[in-house]
Write a protein that holds these residues in place. Structure first.
Motif, PDB file in Angstrom:
ATOM      1  N   ILE A 179      -5.562   7.113  11.862  1.00 26.00           N
ATOM      2  CA  ILE A 179      -6.837   6.457  12.212  1.00 26.00           C
ATOM      3  C   ILE A 179      -7.732   7.463  12.923  1.00 26.00           C
ATOM      4  CG2 ILE A 179      -7.951   4.600  13.509  1.00 26.00           C
ATOM      5  CD1 ILE A 179      -5.437   2.967  13.292  1.00 26.00           C
ATOM      6  N   ALA A 236      -6.433  -6.547   6.556  1.00 24.34           N
ATOM      7  CA  ALA A 236      -4.967  -6.580   6.533  1.00 24.34           C
ATOM      8  C   ALA A 236      -4.362  -5.676   7.590  1.00 24.34           C
ATOM      9  CB  ALA A 236      -4.441  -6.169   5.163  1.00 24.34           C
ATOM     10  N   TYR A 283       3.408  -2.350   3.867  1.00 24.66           N
ATOM     11  CA  TYR A 283       2.838  -3.577   3.295  1.00 24.66           C
ATOM     12  C   TYR A 283       1.804  -4.166   4.246  1.00 24.66           C
ATOM     13  CZ  TYR A 283       5.737  -4.030  -0.865  1.00 24.66           C
ATOM     14  OH  TYR A 283       6.294  -3.821  -2.099  1.00 24.66           O
ATOM     15  N   GLU A 340       2.279   4.157   8.909  1.00 27.16           N
ATOM     16  CA  GLU A 340       0.900   3.699   8.831  1.00 27.16           C
ATOM     17  C   GLU A 340      -0.101   4.851   8.756  1.00 27.16           C
ATOM     18  OE1 GLU A 340       3.086   3.203  11.136  1.00 27.16           O
ATOM     19  OE2 GLU A 340       3.622   1.086  11.124  1.00 27.16           O
ATOM     20  N   LEU A 363      -6.992   8.370  16.638  1.00 27.50           N
ATOM     21  CA  LEU A 363      -6.432   7.310  17.479  1.00 27.50           C
ATOM     22  C   LEU A 363      -4.969   7.044  17.160  1.00 27.50           C
ATOM     23  CD1 LEU A 363      -9.345   4.680  17.395  1.00 27.50           C
ATOM     24  CD2 LEU A 363      -8.904   6.445  19.114  1.00 27.50           C
ATOM     25  N   VAL A 417      -6.628  -0.226  19.987  1.00 25.28           N
ATOM     26  CA  VAL A 417      -5.768   0.006  18.829  1.00 25.28           C
ATOM     27  C   VAL A 417      -4.394  -0.519  19.192  1.00 25.28           C
ATOM     28  CG1 VAL A 417      -4.848   1.736  17.241  1.00 25.28           C
ATOM     29  CG2 VAL A 417      -7.032   2.134  18.352  1.00 25.28           C
ATOM     30  N   SER A 418      -3.969  -1.601  18.537  1.00 26.89           N
ATOM     31  CA  SER A 418      -2.686  -2.166  18.966  1.00 26.89           C
ATOM     32  C   SER A 418      -1.548  -1.191  18.691  1.00 26.89           C
ATOM     33  CB  SER A 418      -2.431  -3.508  18.292  1.00 26.89           C
ATOM     34  OG  SER A 418      -2.212  -3.337  16.916  1.00 26.89           O
ATOM     35  N   GLY A 419      -1.717  -0.347  17.674  1.00 27.10           N
ATOM     36  CA  GLY A 419      -0.703   0.677  17.403  1.00 27.10           C
ATOM     37  C   GLY A 419      -0.625   1.698  18.513  1.00 27.10           C
ATOM     38  N   LEU A 455      -8.695  -5.612  12.967  1.00 29.23           N
ATOM     39  CA  LEU A 455      -7.980  -5.396  11.709  1.00 29.23           C
ATOM     40  C   LEU A 455      -8.691  -4.347  10.860  1.00 29.23           C
ATOM     41  CD1 LEU A 455      -7.530  -9.144  10.680  1.00 29.23           C
ATOM     42  CD2 LEU A 455      -5.872  -7.682  11.860  1.00 29.23           C
ATOM     43  N   ILE A 456      -7.932  -3.689   9.993  1.00 29.21           N
ATOM     44  CA  ILE A 456      -8.518  -2.746   9.034  1.00 29.21           C
ATOM     45  C   ILE A 456      -8.998  -3.532   7.814  1.00 29.21           C
ATOM     46  CG2 ILE A 456      -8.004  -0.831   7.455  1.00 29.21           C
ATOM     47  CD1 ILE A 456      -5.849   0.070   9.513  1.00 29.21           C
ATOM     48  N   THR A 480       0.886  -1.163   0.000  1.00 24.82           N
ATOM     49  CA  THR A 480       0.000   0.000   0.000  1.00 24.82           C
ATOM     50  C   THR A 480       0.929   1.220   0.000  1.00 24.82           C
ATOM     51  OG1 THR A 480      -0.232   0.589   2.338  1.00 24.82           O
ATOM     52  CG2 THR A 480      -1.556  -1.288   1.560  1.00 24.82           C
ATOM     53  N   ILE A 487     -12.861   4.635  11.567  1.00 17.20           N
ATOM     54  CA  ILE A 487     -13.489   3.666  12.467  1.00 17.20           C
ATOM     55  C   ILE A 487     -14.986   4.013  12.539  1.00 17.20           C
ATOM     56  CG2 ILE A 487     -13.539   2.690  14.801  1.00 17.20           C
ATOM     57  CD1 ILE A 487     -10.856   2.222  13.356  1.00 17.20           C
ATOM     58  N   THR A 521       1.256   3.197   2.436  1.00 21.74           N
ATOM     59  CA  THR A 521       1.793   3.414   3.788  1.00 21.74           C
ATOM     60  C   THR A 521       2.856   2.362   4.111  1.00 21.74           C
ATOM     61  OG1 THR A 521      -0.005   2.108   4.753  1.00 21.74           O
ATOM     62  CG2 THR A 521      -0.319   4.512   4.618  1.00 21.74           C
ATOM     63  N   HIS A 531      -9.694  -3.349   3.976  1.00 21.69           N
ATOM     64  CA  HIS A 531      -9.327  -2.539   2.809  1.00 21.69           C
ATOM     65  C   HIS A 531     -10.375  -2.733   1.723  1.00 21.69           C
ATOM     66  CE1 HIS A 531      -5.702  -2.853   5.196  1.00 21.69           C
ATOM     67  NE2 HIS A 531      -5.173  -1.847   4.512  1.00 21.69           N
TER      68      HIS A 531
HETATM   69  O1  TXA Z   1      -1.506   2.073   6.938  1.00 17.03           O
HETATM   70  C1  TXA Z   1      -2.128   1.188   7.520  1.00 17.03           C
HETATM   71  O2  TXA Z   1      -3.102   1.424   8.235  1.00 17.03           O
HETATM   72  C2  TXA Z   1      -1.642  -0.251   7.321  1.00 17.03           C
HETATM   73  C3  TXA Z   1      -1.877  -0.672   5.873  1.00 17.03           C
HETATM   74  C4  TXA Z   1      -1.526  -2.117   5.632  1.00 17.03           C
HETATM   75  O3  TXA Z   1      -3.194  -0.395   5.516  1.00 17.03           O
HETATM   76  N1  TXA Z   1      -2.300  -1.133   8.220  1.00 17.03           N
HETATM   77  C5  TXA Z   1      -2.030  -1.168   9.537  1.00 17.03           C
HETATM   78  O4  TXA Z   1      -2.722  -2.179  10.181  1.00 17.03           O
HETATM   79  O5  TXA Z   1      -1.272  -0.397  10.078  1.00 17.03           O
HETATM   80  P1  TXA Z   1      -2.356  -2.590  11.686  1.00 17.03           P
HETATM   81  O6  TXA Z   1      -3.307  -3.690  12.028  1.00 17.03           O
HETATM   82  O7  TXA Z   1      -0.926  -2.895  11.800  1.00 17.03           O
HETATM   83  O8  TXA Z   1      -2.764  -1.336  12.473  1.00 17.03           O
HETATM   84  C6  TXA Z   1      -4.112  -0.926  12.396  1.00 17.03           C
HETATM   85  C7  TXA Z   1      -4.561  -0.412  13.692  1.00 17.03           C
HETATM   86  C8  TXA Z   1      -4.425  -1.438  14.773  1.00 17.03           C
HETATM   87  O9  TXA Z   1      -3.735  -0.831  15.824  1.00 17.03           O
HETATM   88  C9  TXA Z   1      -5.844  -1.786  15.130  1.00 17.03           C
HETATM   89  O10 TXA Z   1      -5.970  -2.052  16.494  1.00 17.03           O
HETATM   90  C10 TXA Z   1      -6.589  -0.537  14.697  1.00 17.03           C
HETATM   91  O11 TXA Z   1      -5.955  -0.131  13.550  1.00 17.03           O
HETATM   92  N2  TXA Z   1      -7.986  -0.859  14.411  1.00 17.03           N
HETATM   93  C11 TXA Z   1      -8.471  -1.644  13.450  1.00 17.03           C
HETATM   94  N3  TXA Z   1      -9.798  -1.751  13.572  1.00 17.03           N
HETATM   95  C12 TXA Z   1     -10.161  -0.999  14.627  1.00 17.03           C
HETATM   96  C13 TXA Z   1     -11.379  -0.703  15.282  1.00 17.03           C
HETATM   97  N4  TXA Z   1     -12.533  -1.237  14.889  1.00 17.03           N
HETATM   98  N5  TXA Z   1     -11.345   0.114  16.338  1.00 17.03           N
HETATM   99  C14 TXA Z   1     -10.195   0.659  16.746  1.00 17.03           C
HETATM  100  N6  TXA Z   1      -9.011   0.399  16.193  1.00 17.03           N
HETATM  101  C15 TXA Z   1      -8.981  -0.402  15.151  1.00 17.03           C
END
Ligand code: TXA
Ligand code: MG
Length: 332
Positions: A176, A134, A30, A173, A187, A219-221, A57-58, A26, A93, A28, A60
């Motif tokens: 959010i 993803a 992979y 990334e 977030l 949000v794990s990030g 998870l997000i 992507t 979100i 941002t 896409h």
């Molecule tokens: O740039 C990005 O966002 C990349 C590319 C691949 O799209 N994806 C990414 O995914 O960084 P990930 O899972 O590493 O981080 C996404 C964050 C996670 O911390 C997750 O907890 C949060 O988004 N997240 C996803 N769905 C959520 C939700 N329903 N509520 C709150 N946080 C959410």
């Protein structure tokens, strides 16, 4: 599109339909993708990443036209932001549509949606025809991959196919923004700033960090220790950087420095990376540089802290987490 690439895409679509994992580029970082409508496929993501199963998870999407298939009670602000920034580095979100699997949302009532701005990702999404769940394609807690080679180094055989779209242009990334609770809340900071969002929706979003807000979705990030190298990393204000380098070298340590100015002197045991002075260029190189320094065999990575301006906010956020996860104290 070249024939080889088309064949590769067709294989990726086939694997996704069969419930397998496909990593894809992507703008941002992979992503490690699975069919978002298939809970067994989504479960493989968590195994491959060693990620706790309650971290959402997000999803896409190929375009904003699918928002309503994945979310309900969508506020106007979401359509406005999607129109302004998708495809692009912004995740919304929203309250989830009822059929979104718990495996994707970590059992929460919300879902993260994003249309990525990368031709290969968009072609994959269009041909697949559904949502692709993803996360970043790294092991949990580690540095996100910005090249196909990084994905292989992180996940190896755990992923069936890695689509190679070259280095990710943004490099960190997505931003959010939580639109599920009335007032928009950022977030995770990213390339799209609070000011960008505010211009589009006519109101300033709150800058909430999930860790400080008991009601925020997980949000794990937002865990303090994320995006971390294995080598100890310290973040230092400019005026303390060179004294810290001297002290570490005097103590016999091998040191790598990530600064925004050239190496002032040569010394045995000292590696020096002069990063770009602009935030965009810095973000583009950041994860590849941290990965390279982590693998260079030094004892300590010292990073010049960026200034506390809006432009550098997302980078400062990632560097703080890198410092924290590496076991060193935050110093700024
Ligand atoms: O740039 C990005 O966002 C990349 C590319 C691949 O799209 N994806 C990414 O995914 O960084 P990930 O899972 O590493 O981080 C996404 C964050 C996670 O911390 C997750 O907890 C949060 O988004 N997240 C996803 N769905 C959520 C939700 N329903 N509520 C709150 N946080 C959410
Ligand atoms: Mg991640």
């Amino acid at each position: 599109m070249k024939a080889a690439l088309e064949a590769e895409l067709a294989r990726a679509v086939q694997l996704l339909r069969a419930g397998e994992l496909v990593a894809f580029p992507t703008e941002t970082v992979y992503g490690l993708g699975a069919d978002a409508a298939n809970p067994q496929a989504v479960a493989k993501i968590f195994t491959a990443k060693e990620r706790p199963p309650d971290h959402p998870l997000i999803v896409h999407l190929a375009s904003a036209a699918s928002i309503d298939a994945w979310a309900r009670e969508v506020p106007d602000a979401a359509y406005k932001l999607a129109a302004a920034f998708w495809p692009g580095p912004l995740t919304l979100i929203l309250k989830r549509a009822h059929q979104v699997p718990d495996a994707v949302t970590g059992g929460q009532d919300t879902v993260g949606l994003r249309v990525p701005d990368h031709p290969l990702a968009l072609a994959l999404l269009a041909e697949f025809g559904g949502g692709i769940a993803a996360p970043s394609a790294n092991r949990h807690g580690r540095i996100s991959p910005t090249t196909a080679a990084h994905v292989l180094a992180e996940l190896g055989d755990a992923v069936s196919l890695v689509l190679d779209g070259g280095p990710c242009q943004v490099g960190i990334e997505s931003t959010i923004v939580d639109l599920s609770r009335g007032t928009p809340v950022i977030l995770r900071p990213g390339a799209i700033s609070a000011a960008d969002i505010s211009r589009v929706i006519g109101a300033a979003p709150e800058e909430g960090l999930a860790g400080r807000d008991a009601h925020a979705p997980r949000v794990s990030g937002s865990l303090a220790s994320h995006y971390a190298p294995e080598t100890r990393l310290r973040l230092l204000p400019s005026q303390r950087l060179l004294p810290a380098v001297h002290a570490a070298l005097a103590a016999g340590q091998r040191v790598a420095v990530l600064a925004r100015f050239p190496r002032p002197w040569d010394a045995a045991g000292l590696e020096w990376v002069a990063a770009p002075e602009d935030a965009k260029g810095y973000a583009f190189e950041l994860y590849a540089t941290l990965r390279m320094l982590d693998e260079s065999g030094v004892d300590l990575i010292l990073v010049q802290a960026p200034e506390a301006t809006v432009e550098w906010q997302a980078i400062a956020d990632r560097l703080r987490r890198a410092a924290c996860g590496s076991g060193a104290e935050e110093e700024t």
